[in-house]
Design a protein around this motif. Structure first.
Motif, short mmCIF file in Angstrom:
data_model
loop_
_atom_site.label_atom_id
_atom_site.label_comp_id
_atom_site.label_asym_id
_atom_site.label_seq_id
_atom_site.Cartn_x
_atom_site.Cartn_y
_atom_site.Cartn_z
N SER A 1 1.05 5.96 -0.52
CA SER A 1 1.34 4.75 0.08
C SER A 1 0.79 3.58 -0.63
O SER A 1 -0.19 3.39 -0.94
CB SER A 1 0.73 4.87 1.63
OG SER A 1 1.04 3.62 2.21
N THR B 1 -1.96 13.26 8.31
CA THR B 1 -0.58 12.84 7.80
C THR B 1 -0.86 12.99 6.19
O THR B 1 -1.77 13.52 5.66
CB THR B 1 -0.45 11.31 8.28
OG1 THR B 1 0.95 11.04 7.76
CG2 THR B 1 -1.62 10.43 7.67
N SER C 1 1.47 9.76 1.71
CA SER C 1 2.46 8.65 1.37
C SER C 1 2.87 7.88 2.77
O SER C 1 3.57 7.01 2.80
CB SER C 1 3.61 9.47 0.86
OG SER C 1 4.19 10.46 1.88
N ASP C 2 2.48 8.42 4.05
CA ASP C 2 2.73 8.02 5.27
C ASP C 2 1.53 7.23 5.92
O ASP C 2 1.79 6.82 7.07
CB ASP C 2 3.18 9.18 6.03
CG ASP C 2 4.43 9.93 5.56
OD1 ASP C 2 5.17 9.14 5.23
OD2 ASP C 2 4.49 11.12 5.87
#
Length: 770
Positions: free
Chosen positions: A561, A672, A675-676
């Protein structure tokens, strides 16, 4: 003190000799008591026996009223009378005293004046000249207090002989203790001659072996005070200082020697061993020759180590000059000579961490002056140690060997630590030279520290600097080749009592160092594929883990992210994209903040420096680790792009107990993927980097209100630096991060007070939970 004991013993023996030469039994006891009374003493005798030439007494105790601190006991006394005169032989016994040195000596002097000298003047010269006396196997003992004495004299198997106006005194063992100094002798012998003013003086002194031990105190309490601690309000002359005892002890010792030595006497001892201790550390010197003499109103003491073989021909001489008559005169010490091996000086393996002392040579010319008031020390010296080896846990885990160090120092210091001036200071380690000059002053009020200093490292080839560093200091760099040059020149001017108004630390750095060849163990190319490295386990043990592209948990930079990059730049290294591995402004600010607090509260590690530590180094806080960290950071910045450095950093750094890398961290905290991660989640993960084992989740898993407010301030800082958009800031401010939930809670609107609050400036301090 020993001579005072002998005077008591001799006087007691003289009293007995006169009394017992006349008769035996009750008459002997009666006459002994009468004679003892003339000397202000009382006497008890257990047994009186006749002998072929006189009388023998057993169990004799003498008490002198004017010397209540002393106790005198003789096991036996033989008194022989012949045509040539009398001979008194005292065998075994004890002369002991308890009381301060001044009190005991005063008692003896008063008794001498009142009884001994008067009685002696009334005796016929012929009688005195034909009386011989000897003492065999006597024990002498004195201590200034009964419990925990700080001054003491002990001698065993003391033998005494008086003949032809001279006195010979010997002892199997003798020890003198004065505060932190203790001197012990084996097989000591003293020749005394009667002085015109009364008493005896030392004409000659020898000993089979002499050992001196000095215990140094720890650092002064003032040196341990933090910068903001208040100074004492007492005038300096009324504040007790441990350093004032140094000069007092030397002068007192010199006067004791002067009072004991006959005019023109030269004292030389051929086997002196000295030991200096501080805490668990110690330093041995000797055996060597000690010479003591009086010259032009000063006591001169010289110590020369014995040469052990032909390679030790260049002697090293220690000399000390202590004034006797001029109270305003200075104490001067000189060390001259060399090169000489440390082992020839008597230094042993392990002394103050020194090793391989048979291979280390020392050359020096140093002049040290202690001021008349005992407060100031002036130093002018230079020297060189070749092939120096030692162990220091603060420098390196492994022994440092083969060091070539030269030094020059000229300056002065106040021994209470209040000021220091360096007129010329220089240290050379191989081809690397550091020069320093300047002043230090401790503020009389407010407890501040004022420094004015300049420092310089002249232009040096980087490879020469690397070669000069001992391998134990740079084990990971062995085999590395460097190009370019390095030079540094700067100054430090600050006052910790007013650090916000008086702080100027700056330097000009010329650094073109580049790594031309890297050892295989640090080659950055190996990070392009799976690699193994050591981390710290839950119990502090070393654990080997696998990292790198293709391994479980590894996340490529493009799959992380963007908020995670924003987060670590905000909390750890705002200048990452612009510096070459080191943030000079952050270093200056770190120095200032640490000086303000009076302790280490803030570092200045960049992301590149943190990565170098994580990839190559352990967590030990040593100079070795810091030196290697500097070179390895330079190497990583040279070989990798900023994105590659960030990718490595985010995949190897510790985010919790055995949680290494952003992939495992995202799953562990929020269930999670990397990337999120939301802005708030990314900032939470980066905010705990300084102490990843401490968490900030409250009941229900929500981040505590205090820490959540801190995260919102970080969002505002990131927005001000234009790392996030207006929309991203607004969305982030509505977040409440919850452990175990992939999606954070979002309020309908940001908290008003946080939306309007000014973002924090500079480096951010993390709050506690509240």
């Amino acid at each position: 003190m020993a001579s005072a004991h002998l005077k008591v013993a001799l006087a007691a023996g003289g009293v007995i000799a006169v009394a017992t030469a006349l008769s035996f039994g009750p008459l002997v006891r009666h006459q002994a008591a009468r004679t003892a009374a003339r000397y202000g003493a009382s006497i008890t005798i257990d047994e009186v026996r006749p002998s072929w030439h006189g009388v023998k007494l057993h169990g004799v105790d003498v008490a002198v009223a004017d010397i209540p601190s002393s106790v005198v006991h003789f096991e036996s006394i033989d008194i022989a009378v012949g045509w040539s005169g009398k001979k008194v032989a005292l065998q075994g016994g004890t002369v002991s005293a308890v009381g301060s040195r001044e009190v005991v000596l005063h008692e003896v002097e008063q008794w001498q004046t009142r009884y001994l000298r008067t009685a002696s003047s009334k005796s016929e010269p012929s009688t005195r000249s034909h009386t011989e006396a000897e003492i065999v196997g006597l024990r002498l003992s004195w201590q200034n207090t009964r419990d925990n004495p700080t001054e003491a004299v002990n001698a065993v198997d003391v033998n005494f002989a008086r003949q032809d106006g001279k006195v010979g005194l010997s002892a199997k063992e003798a020890t003198i203790t004065v505060g932190p100094l203790s001197v012990s002798a084996e097989g000591g012998h003293i020749t005394l001659v009667k002085h015109a003013e009364g008493g005896y003086r030392v004409a000659a002194l020898s000993a089979r072996a002499l050992d001196a031990a000095l215990t140094l105190p720890g650092p002064l309490d003032d040196a341990r005070l933090p910068a903001h601690a208040p100074a004492s309000t007492e005038p300096a002359e009324h504040v007790p200082r441990a350093w004032t005892t140094a000069r007092a002890t030397l002068v007192r010792g010199a006067h004791v020697l002067d009072a004991a030595l006959e005019q023109g006497a030269n004292i030389k001892l051929d086997s002196l061993h000295a030991k200096v201790s501080r805490g668990r550390e110690s330093l041995n010197l000797g055996p060597g020759s000690l010479a003591v003499r009086r010259d032009s109103g000063r006591m001169l003491i010289e110590l020369s180590p014995h040469a052990r073989d032909k390679d030790d021909a260049q002697a090293l001489t220690f000399s000390l000059s202590v004034p006797l008559t001029d109270a305003a005169a200075e104490i001067v010490a000189d060390v001259q000579g060399g090169p000489i091996f440390l082992s020839a000086l008597g230094i042993r393996e392990g002394d103050f961490g020194l090793i391989d002392v048979t291979k280390t040579s020392l050359t020096t010319r140093s002049h040290v002056v202690l001021s008349a008031d005992g407060k100031e020390l002036r130093i002018d010296g230079q020297g060189r140690a070749q092939n120096l080896s030692f162990q220091s846990r603060s420098l390196s885990d492994d022994p440092i060997t083969g060091l070539d160090v030269a030094f020059r120092l000229k300056g002065q210091m106040m021994l209470d630590g209040s000021s220091l001036r360096v007129d010329d200071g220089e240290v050379d380690v191989g081809a690397t030279r550091l020069s320093v000059r300047g002043t230090y002053q401790r503020s009389a009020s407010g407890g501040g520290h004022r420094v004015r200093a300049e420092f310089e490292v002249p232009l040096t080839a980087c490879q020469s600097m690397l070669e000069a560093a001992p391998k134990a200091l740079v084990p990971h760099l062995v085999g590395m080749r460097m190009a370019g040059s390095f030079a540094l020149k700067g100054h430090a001017r600050f006052d910790t009592a007013r650090i916000d108004h008086d702080y100027d630390v700056a330097w000009d750095l010329s650094n073109t160092c580049r790594i031309a060849e890297a050892p295989a163990g640090i080659d950055a190319a190996r990070f392009r594929k799976p690699f193994r490295r050591w981390v710290v386990g839950p119990a502090g043990e070393r654990v080997e883990v696998e990292s790198g592209p293709g391994t479980a948990g590894w996340v490529p930079f493009g799959a992380i992210s963007p908020f995670m990059q924003t987060a670590v730049l905000t909390t750890e290294d705002s200048s990452f994209r612009h510096h070459g591995g080191f943030d000079m402004e952050a270093i200056r600010n770190s120095i200032r903040d640490n000086l303000r607090k009076g302790k280490f509260v803030r570092g200045a590690s960049t992301l590149s420096m943190q990565l170098a530590k994580n990839l190559y180094l352990d967590r030990g806080k040593t100079v070795s680790r810091k030196l290697q960290e500097v070179v390895l950071t330079t190497y990583l910045e040279q070989e990798l792009t900023k994105d590659q450095i960030l990718e490595l950093y985010l995949n190897v750094v510790e985010f919790g107990p055995m949680i290494y890398g952003i992939g495992p961290a995202a799953r562990y905290y929020f269930n999670t993927s990397a990337s999120d991660l939301s802005l708030g989640q990314a900032l939470y993960i980066s905010s705990i980097l300084p102490n990843p084992k401490q968490q900030h989740f409250g009941v229900g898993g929500e981040v505590t209100p205090g820490w959540m407010n801190f995260i919102r301030k970080l969002m505002q800082t990131a927005h001000k630096r234009q790392w996030i958009t207006d929309e991203e800031l607004e969305t982030g401010l509505r977040e409440t991060v919850v452990r175990g939930q992939p999606a954070p809670k979002r309020a309908d609107a940001p908290p008003p007070e946080e939306t309007n609050a000014a973002p924090p400036e500079g480096d951010l301090e993390r709050p506690g939970d509240f």
